[in-house]
Design an enzyme around this catalytic site. Structure first.
Site, PDB file in Angstrom:
ATOM      1  N   CYS A  48       6.551  -0.403   6.539  1.00 29.74           N
ATOM      2  CA  CYS A  48       6.073   0.785   5.833  1.00 29.74           C
ATOM      3  C   CYS A  48       7.171   1.228   4.873  1.00 29.74           C
ATOM      4  O   CYS A  48       8.349   1.223   5.236  1.00 29.74           O
ATOM      5  CB  CYS A  48       5.777   1.900   6.840  1.00 29.74           C
ATOM      6  SG  CYS A  48       5.218   3.441   6.083  1.00 29.74           S
ATOM      7  N   LEU A  49       6.787   1.620   3.658  1.00 30.19           N
ATOM      8  CA  LEU A  49       7.781   2.075   2.686  1.00 30.19           C
ATOM      9  C   LEU A  49       8.492   3.344   3.166  1.00 30.19           C
ATOM     10  O   LEU A  49       9.598   3.628   2.711  1.00 30.19           O
ATOM     11  CB  LEU A  49       7.123   2.305   1.321  1.00 30.19           C
ATOM     12  CG  LEU A  49       6.710   1.021   0.580  1.00 30.19           C
ATOM     13  CD1 LEU A  49       5.833   1.359  -0.617  1.00 30.19           C
ATOM     14  CD2 LEU A  49       7.933   0.227   0.135  1.00 30.19           C
ATOM     15  N   HIS A  66      -3.702   1.043   8.020  1.00 27.33           N
ATOM     16  CA  HIS A  66      -2.348   1.603   7.966  1.00 27.33           C
ATOM     17  C   HIS A  66      -2.292   2.790   7.005  1.00 27.33           C
ATOM     18  O   HIS A  66      -1.749   3.848   7.333  1.00 27.33           O
ATOM     19  CB  HIS A  66      -1.379   0.494   7.540  1.00 27.33           C
ATOM     20  CG  HIS A  66       0.037   0.925   7.341  1.00 27.33           C
ATOM     21  ND1 HIS A  66       1.068   0.477   8.144  1.00 27.33           N
ATOM     22  CD2 HIS A  66       0.608   1.761   6.432  1.00 27.33           C
ATOM     23  CE1 HIS A  66       2.199   1.036   7.739  1.00 27.33           C
ATOM     24  NE2 HIS A  66       1.957   1.815   6.690  1.00 27.33           N
ATOM     25  N   GLU A  67      -2.877   2.628   5.815  1.00 26.21           N
ATOM     26  CA  GLU A  67      -2.817   3.687   4.794  1.00 26.21           C
ATOM     27  C   GLU A  67      -3.704   4.875   5.158  1.00 26.21           C
ATOM     28  O   GLU A  67      -3.322   6.024   4.916  1.00 26.21           O
ATOM     29  CB  GLU A  67      -3.191   3.140   3.414  1.00 26.21           C
ATOM     30  CG  GLU A  67      -2.283   2.025   2.880  1.00 26.21           C
ATOM     31  CD  GLU A  67      -0.802   2.356   2.926  1.00 26.21           C
ATOM     32  OE1 GLU A  67      -0.422   3.544   2.878  1.00 26.21           O
ATOM     33  OE2 GLU A  67       0.002   1.404   3.041  1.00 26.21           O
ATOM     34  N   HIS A 119      -1.941   7.256   7.400  1.00 23.53           N
ATOM     35  CA  HIS A 119      -1.013   8.167   6.712  1.00 23.53           C
ATOM     36  C   HIS A 119      -1.705   9.475   6.323  1.00 23.53           C
ATOM     37  O   HIS A 119      -1.094  10.542   6.386  1.00 23.53           O
ATOM     38  CB  HIS A 119      -0.455   7.526   5.441  1.00 23.53           C
ATOM     39  CG  HIS A 119       0.723   6.624   5.663  1.00 23.53           C
ATOM     40  ND1 HIS A 119       1.896   7.048   6.245  1.00 23.53           N
ATOM     41  CD2 HIS A 119       0.923   5.311   5.350  1.00 23.53           C
ATOM     42  CE1 HIS A 119       2.766   6.043   6.286  1.00 23.53           C
ATOM     43  NE2 HIS A 119       2.190   4.965   5.754  1.00 23.53           N
ATOM     44  N   GLY A 137       0.828  -1.199   0.000  1.00 28.38           N
ATOM     45  CA  GLY A 137       0.000   0.000   0.000  1.00 28.38           C
ATOM     46  C   GLY A 137       0.858   1.244   0.000  1.00 28.38           C
ATOM     47  O   GLY A 137       2.019   1.204   0.418  1.00 28.38           O
ATOM     48  N   GLN A 167       2.908   9.956   1.493  1.00 30.59           N
ATOM     49  CA  GLN A 167       4.261   9.385   1.447  1.00 30.59           C
ATOM     50  C   GLN A 167       5.094   9.879   0.269  1.00 30.59           C
ATOM     51  O   GLN A 167       6.310   9.717   0.259  1.00 30.59           O
ATOM     52  CB  GLN A 167       4.184   7.851   1.423  1.00 30.59           C
ATOM     53  CG  GLN A 167       3.626   7.256   2.712  1.00 30.59           C
ATOM     54  CD  GLN A 167       3.497   5.762   2.612  1.00 30.59           C
ATOM     55  OE1 GLN A 167       2.480   5.251   2.141  1.00 30.59           O
ATOM     56  NE2 GLN A 167       4.514   5.036   3.033  1.00 30.59           N
TER      57      GLN A 167
HETATM   58  C1  QAP Z   1       1.428  -1.125   4.743  1.00 31.26           C
HETATM   59  O1  QAP Z   1       3.499  -1.511   3.742  1.00 31.26           O
HETATM   60  C2  QAP Z   1       1.061  -2.462   5.281  1.00 31.26           C
HETATM   61  O2  QAP Z   1      10.471  -2.103   5.078  1.00 31.26           O
HETATM   62  C3  QAP Z   1       2.182  -1.174   3.460  1.00 31.26           C
HETATM   63  O3  QAP Z   1      12.160  -2.693   3.103  1.00 31.26           O
HETATM   64  C4  QAP Z   1       1.759  -2.990   6.342  1.00 31.26           C
HETATM   65  O4  QAP Z   1       3.920  -1.887   1.598  1.00 31.26           O
HETATM   66  C5  QAP Z   1       0.029  -3.180   4.731  1.00 31.26           C
HETATM   67  C6  QAP Z   1       8.079  -2.496   2.387  1.00 31.26           C
HETATM   68  C7  QAP Z   1       1.405  -4.218   6.854  1.00 31.26           C
HETATM   69  C8  QAP Z   1      -0.322  -4.403   5.244  1.00 31.26           C
HETATM   70  C9  QAP Z   1       0.361  -4.945   6.311  1.00 31.26           C
HETATM   71  C10 QAP Z   1       8.610  -2.249   3.625  1.00 31.26           C
HETATM   72  C11 QAP Z   1       8.949  -2.797   1.357  1.00 31.26           C
HETATM   73  C12 QAP Z   1       6.658  -2.391   2.121  1.00 31.26           C
HETATM   74  C13 QAP Z   1       9.970  -2.323   3.853  1.00 31.26           C
HETATM   75  C14 QAP Z   1       4.345  -1.825   2.727  1.00 31.26           C
HETATM   76  C15 QAP Z   1      10.829  -2.634   2.811  1.00 31.26           C
HETATM   77  C16 QAP Z   1      10.316  -2.877   1.564  1.00 31.26           C
HETATM   78  C17 QAP Z   1       5.752  -2.030   3.061  1.00 31.26           C
HETATM   79 CO    CO Z   2       3.096   3.116   5.466  1.00 32.90          CO
END
Ligand code: QAP
Ligand code: CO
Length: 179
Positions: free
Chosen positions: A92-93, A134-135, A138, A45, A50
């Site tokens: 989280c990205l 989560h989103e 943000h 997401g 972001q």
């Molecule tokens: C939010 O998170 C989320 O640390 C989105 O090195 C979290 O896309 C949704 C990501 C938990 C559902 C469950 C994170 C990629 C991506 C990192 C993400 C990384 C590379 C996170």
């Molecule tokens: Co995030």
């Protein structure tokens, strides 16, 4: 276009995003950029906040790695109802490489406009329900690190500050090489 993802801590990640008034071409371009940026980073997401755009727009694709993609656009989303409780080790990205257990509702009912400006309601559970919460956080300037202990948060903040310093040094070095 793949956009730069802001890394926490960054004051722009604290902005409260403004509702979209009309789903026009500008918003559609933003949605496209969000998908390109999210998929380029293998994310589940991504919220407009972001990439430094304070508009209430989110994209999510919570389909598994081997499943066909399932892009979902949420414009001006609101959570109508929640049910139950669950925890998940979230990332989280904007907080790369860091994961912590976060407590959330297990099931949510969301209302939002899609990329065509059509109002939709969605009943979500599992990973999708977590991603939605989560989103949406943000869009109000909240990150998962705000939902963990202060001790863990400070530890992660220090790591992120170091990562940003490292990135700045790397950028300066490549600038040097180019001149
Ligand atoms: C939010 O998170 C989320 O640390 C989105 O090195 C979290 O896309 C949704 C990501 C938990 C559902 C469950 C994170 C990629 C991506 C990192 C993400 C990384 C590379 C996170
Ligand atoms: Co995030």
């Amino acid at each position: 276009m793949v956009r730069e993802i802001l890394i926490w801590p960054d004051p722009k990640l604290r902005e409260v995003a403004k509702p979209v008034e009309v789903v026009d071409d500008e918003v559609k371009t933003l949605v496209r950029d969000l998908y390109e940026t999210m998929y380029a980073s293998n994310g589940v997401g991504l919220a407009s906040t972001q990439i430094g755009v304070a508009k209430r727009v989110v994209v999510i694709d919570a389909a598994g790695k081997d499943a066909p993609p399932k892009p979902m656009t949420f414009i001006n989303p609101t959570i109508l109802k929640t049910e139950g409780e669950t925890t998940y080790e979230e990332g989280c990205l904007s907080v790369p490489g860091q994961y912590e257990e976060v407590a959330r509702a297990a099931k949510v009912w969301v209302e939002a406009l899609d990329e065509h400006g059509t109002k939709r309601t969605l009943e979500a559970e599992g990973l999708l329900a977590i991603a939605v919460q989560h989103e949406l956080d943000h869009l109000d300037g909240t990150l998962f690190v705000d939902r963990i202990s202060a001790l863990k948060r400070e530890l992660i903040k220090r790591r992120m500050k170091r990562l940003k310093e490292e990135k700045a040094r790397e950028a300066a070095r490549s600038e040097e090489r180019a001149t």
